[in-house]
Motif scaffolding. Sequence first.
Motif, PDB file in Angstrom:
ATOM      1  N   ALA A  61       4.120  13.729   0.499  1.00  6.24           N
ATOM      2  CA  ALA A  61       3.765  12.898   1.366  1.00  6.24           C
ATOM      3  C   ALA A  61       4.839  12.856   2.448  1.00  6.24           C
ATOM      4  CB  ALA A  61       3.420  11.595   0.675  1.00  6.24           C
ATOM      5  N   ASP A  62       4.224  12.753   3.658  1.00  2.00           N
ATOM      6  CA  ASP A  62       5.267  12.568   4.849  1.00  2.00           C
ATOM      7  C   ASP A  62       5.268  10.789   4.974  1.00  2.00           C
ATOM      8  OD1 ASP A  62       6.129  11.855   7.066  1.00  2.00           O
ATOM      9  OD2 ASP A  62       5.237  13.321   8.471  1.00  2.00           O
ATOM     10  N   LEU A  63       6.451  10.623   4.387  1.00  2.00           N
ATOM     11  CA  LEU A  63       6.768   9.046   4.348  1.00  2.00           C
ATOM     12  C   LEU A  63       6.908   8.424   5.807  1.00  2.00           C
ATOM     13  CD1 LEU A  63       9.202   9.017   1.258  1.00  2.00           C
ATOM     14  CD2 LEU A  63       6.784   8.958   1.270  1.00  2.00           C
ATOM     15  N   THR A  64       6.979   9.135   6.690  1.00  2.00           N
ATOM     16  CA  THR A  64       7.103   8.421   8.250  1.00  2.00           C
ATOM     17  C   THR A  64       5.813   7.896   8.802  1.00  2.00           C
ATOM     18  OG1 THR A  64       6.947  10.657   9.437  1.00  2.00           O
ATOM     19  CG2 THR A  64       8.996   9.976   8.602  1.00  2.00           C
ATOM     20  N   VAL A  65       4.898   8.658   8.407  1.00  2.00           N
ATOM     21  CA  VAL A  65       3.455   8.437   9.134  1.00  2.00           C
ATOM     22  C   VAL A  65       2.882   6.992   8.676  1.00  2.00           C
ATOM     23  CG1 VAL A  65       3.029  10.555   9.175  1.00  2.00           C
ATOM     24  CG2 VAL A  65       2.137   9.478   7.370  1.00  2.00           C
ATOM     25  N   SER A  66       2.025   6.422   9.761  1.00  2.00           N
ATOM     26  CA  SER A  66       1.526   5.047   9.470  1.00  2.00           C
ATOM     27  C   SER A  66       0.600   5.146   8.156  1.00  2.00           C
ATOM     28  CB  SER A  66       0.640   4.651  10.645  1.00  2.00           C
ATOM     29  OG  SER A  66      -0.386   5.647  11.060  1.00  2.00           O
ATOM     30  N   ARG A  67       0.046   6.231   7.705  1.00  2.00           N
ATOM     31  CA  ARG A  67      -0.908   6.215   6.588  1.00  2.00           C
ATOM     32  C   ARG A  67      -0.005   5.464   5.304  1.00  2.00           C
ATOM     33  NH1 ARG A  67      -1.988   9.004   2.067  1.00  2.00           N
ATOM     34  NH2 ARG A  67      -0.532  10.688   2.498  1.00  2.00           N
ATOM     35  N   ILE A  68       1.159   6.107   5.375  1.00  2.00           N
ATOM     36  CA  ILE A  68       2.036   5.681   4.357  1.00  2.00           C
ATOM     37  C   ILE A  68       2.602   4.313   4.561  1.00  2.00           C
ATOM     38  CG2 ILE A  68       4.045   6.171   2.995  1.00  2.00           C
ATOM     39  CD1 ILE A  68       1.960   7.926   1.716  1.00  2.00           C
ATOM     40  N   GLN A  69       3.297   3.953   5.705  1.00  2.00           N
ATOM     41  CA  GLN A  69       4.133   2.854   6.379  1.00  2.00           C
ATOM     42  C   GLN A  69       3.161   1.569   6.271  1.00  2.00           C
ATOM     43  OE1 GLN A  69       7.146   2.255   6.615  1.00  2.00           O
ATOM     44  NE2 GLN A  69       7.666   4.623   6.245  1.00  2.00           N
ATOM     45  N   ASN A  70       1.918   1.683   6.631  1.00  2.00           N
ATOM     46  CA  ASN A  70       0.924   0.530   6.427  1.00  2.00           C
ATOM     47  C   ASN A  70       0.601   0.251   5.209  1.00  2.00           C
ATOM     48  OD1 ASN A  70       0.890   0.900   9.435  1.00  2.00           O
ATOM     49  ND2 ASN A  70      -1.010   1.849   9.477  1.00  2.00           N
ATOM     50  N   LYS A  71       1.197   0.958   4.064  1.00  2.00           N
ATOM     51  CA  LYS A  71       0.858   0.201   2.737  1.00  2.00           C
ATOM     52  C   LYS A  71       1.872  -0.789   2.562  1.00  2.00           C
ATOM     53  CE  LYS A  71      -0.954   4.114   0.555  1.00  2.00           C
ATOM     54  NZ  LYS A  71      -1.335   5.139  -0.418  1.00  2.00           N
ATOM     55  N   THR A  72       1.372  -1.825   1.761  1.00  2.00           N
ATOM     56  CA  THR A  72       2.509  -2.750   1.568  1.00  2.00           C
ATOM     57  C   THR A  72       3.655  -2.414   0.726  1.00  2.00           C
ATOM     58  OG1 THR A  72       1.246  -3.420  -0.698  1.00  2.00           O
ATOM     59  CG2 THR A  72       0.519  -4.495   1.555  1.00  2.00           C
ATOM     60  N   ASP A  73       4.739  -3.164   0.694  1.00  2.00           N
ATOM     61  CA  ASP A  73       5.790  -2.995  -0.229  1.00  2.00           C
ATOM     62  C   ASP A  73       5.362  -2.826  -1.656  1.00  2.00           C
ATOM     63  OD1 ASP A  73       7.413  -3.136   1.965  1.00  2.00           O
ATOM     64  OD2 ASP A  73       8.182  -5.108   1.445  1.00  2.00           O
ATOM     65  N   GLU A  74       4.279  -3.643  -2.138  1.00  2.00           N
ATOM     66  CA  GLU A  74       3.801  -3.716  -3.749  1.00  2.00           C
ATOM     67  C   GLU A  74       3.240  -2.325  -3.937  1.00  2.00           C
ATOM     68  OE1 GLU A  74       3.488  -6.268  -1.504  1.00  2.00           O
ATOM     69  OE2 GLU A  74       4.627  -7.527  -2.467  1.00  2.00           O
ATOM     70  N   GLU A  75       2.572  -1.865  -2.820  1.00  2.00           N
ATOM     71  CA  GLU A  75       1.725  -0.509  -3.112  1.00  2.00           C
ATOM     72  C   GLU A  75       2.796   0.642  -3.249  1.00  2.00           C
ATOM     73  OE1 GLU A  75      -2.646  -0.965  -0.991  1.00  2.00           O
ATOM     74  OE2 GLU A  75      -0.844  -1.134   0.311  1.00  2.00           O
ATOM     75  N   LEU A  76       3.631   0.636  -2.188  1.00  2.00           N
ATOM     76  CA  LEU A  76       4.676   1.667  -2.237  1.00  2.00           C
ATOM     77  C   LEU A  76       5.601   1.619  -3.401  1.00  2.00           C
ATOM     78  CD1 LEU A  76       5.556   2.087   1.529  1.00  2.00           C
ATOM     79  CD2 LEU A  76       3.839   3.531   0.159  1.00  2.00           C
ATOM     80  N   GLY A  77       6.158   0.289  -3.817  1.00  2.00           N
ATOM     81  CA  GLY A  77       6.930   0.258  -5.145  1.00  2.00           C
ATOM     82  C   GLY A  77       6.106   0.571  -6.189  1.00  2.00           C
ATOM     83  N   GLU A  78       4.941   0.282  -6.055  1.00  2.00           N
ATOM     84  CA  GLU A  78       4.186   0.511  -7.584  1.00  2.00           C
ATOM     85  C   GLU A  78       4.063   2.316  -7.685  1.00  2.00           C
ATOM     86  OE1 GLU A  78       2.832  -1.249  -9.664  1.00  2.00           O
ATOM     87  OE2 GLU A  78       1.108   0.053 -10.765  1.00  2.00           O
ATOM     88  N   SER A  79       3.831   3.026  -6.289  1.00  2.00           N
ATOM     89  CA  SER A  79       3.812   4.439  -6.433  1.00  2.00           C
ATOM     90  C   SER A  79       5.182   5.085  -6.658  1.00  2.00           C
ATOM     91  CB  SER A  79       3.568   5.170  -4.869  1.00  2.00           C
ATOM     92  OG  SER A  79       2.333   4.412  -4.668  1.00  2.00           O
ATOM     93  N   ILE A  80       6.200   4.309  -6.586  1.00  2.00           N
ATOM     94  CA  ILE A  80       7.397   4.734  -6.879  1.00  2.00           C
ATOM     95  C   ILE A  80       7.806   4.413  -8.288  1.00  2.00           C
ATOM     96  CG2 ILE A  80      10.059   4.584  -6.414  1.00  2.00           C
ATOM     97  CD1 ILE A  80       9.516   3.850  -3.606  1.00  2.00           C
ATOM     98  N   HIS A  81       7.282   3.345  -8.783  1.00  2.00           N
ATOM     99  CA  HIS A  81       7.531   2.954 -10.121  1.00  2.00           C
ATOM    100  C   HIS A  81       6.890   3.862 -11.014  1.00  2.00           C
ATOM    101  CE1 HIS A  81       8.812  -0.251 -12.966  1.00  2.00           C
ATOM    102  NE2 HIS A  81       7.684  -0.381 -13.521  1.00  2.00           N
ATOM    103  N   MET A  82       5.475   3.943 -10.743  1.00  2.00           N
ATOM    104  CA  MET A  82       4.465   4.433 -11.806  1.00  2.00           C
ATOM    105  C   MET A  82       4.279   6.215 -11.462  1.00  2.00           C
ATOM    106  SD  MET A  82       4.128   2.313 -13.912  1.00  2.00           S
ATOM    107  CE  MET A  82       2.478   3.162 -14.669  1.00  2.00           C
TER     108      MET A  82
END
Length: 115
Positions: A61-82
Amino acid sequence: MKPILGLFIVLAVVVFLLPDRSLAEEGDSNKGRALYLKHCEICHGPEGKGDGYTHFNPPVADLTVSRIQNKTDEELGESIHMGVANTAMGMWRFVLSDEEIIAILVHVRSLAAGS
Ligand code: HEC
């Protein structure tokens, strides 16, 4: 006597606690950056553009784009966690503490295009 004591406490807080807090914040963002460079850069690239290891399918994933950055901290945290199932994005919960994942997430936010 009492008002003087109160003033002393306020001064102590201003003199000792506030500089400590700003140092702690600086430390956290440096820590998040260092952890990102250690664990994530190899795939996501130095600036998070998804240009580290480019041969995965689905691609990194390109982490700079809005598709990723528009996700909530919870969603991104979950992706990193799990991790993300059936992709090269692994589960980090056994490698990184919650505190370290939050520090990395703060760094990932700073990679947003235009920030
Ligand atoms: C082995 C390569 C690899 C490493 C190392 C890696 N990632 Fe990923 N990452 C991926 C791939 C591939 C995807 C795309 C998954 C998909 O298609 O949804 C991804 C997706 C993501 C996403 C987006 C998830 C979403 O919700 O859409 C985030 C955020 C992320 N990675 C953060 C990290 C962080 C932080 C680290 C370091 C702790 C890291 N990645 C390490 C390969 C990697």
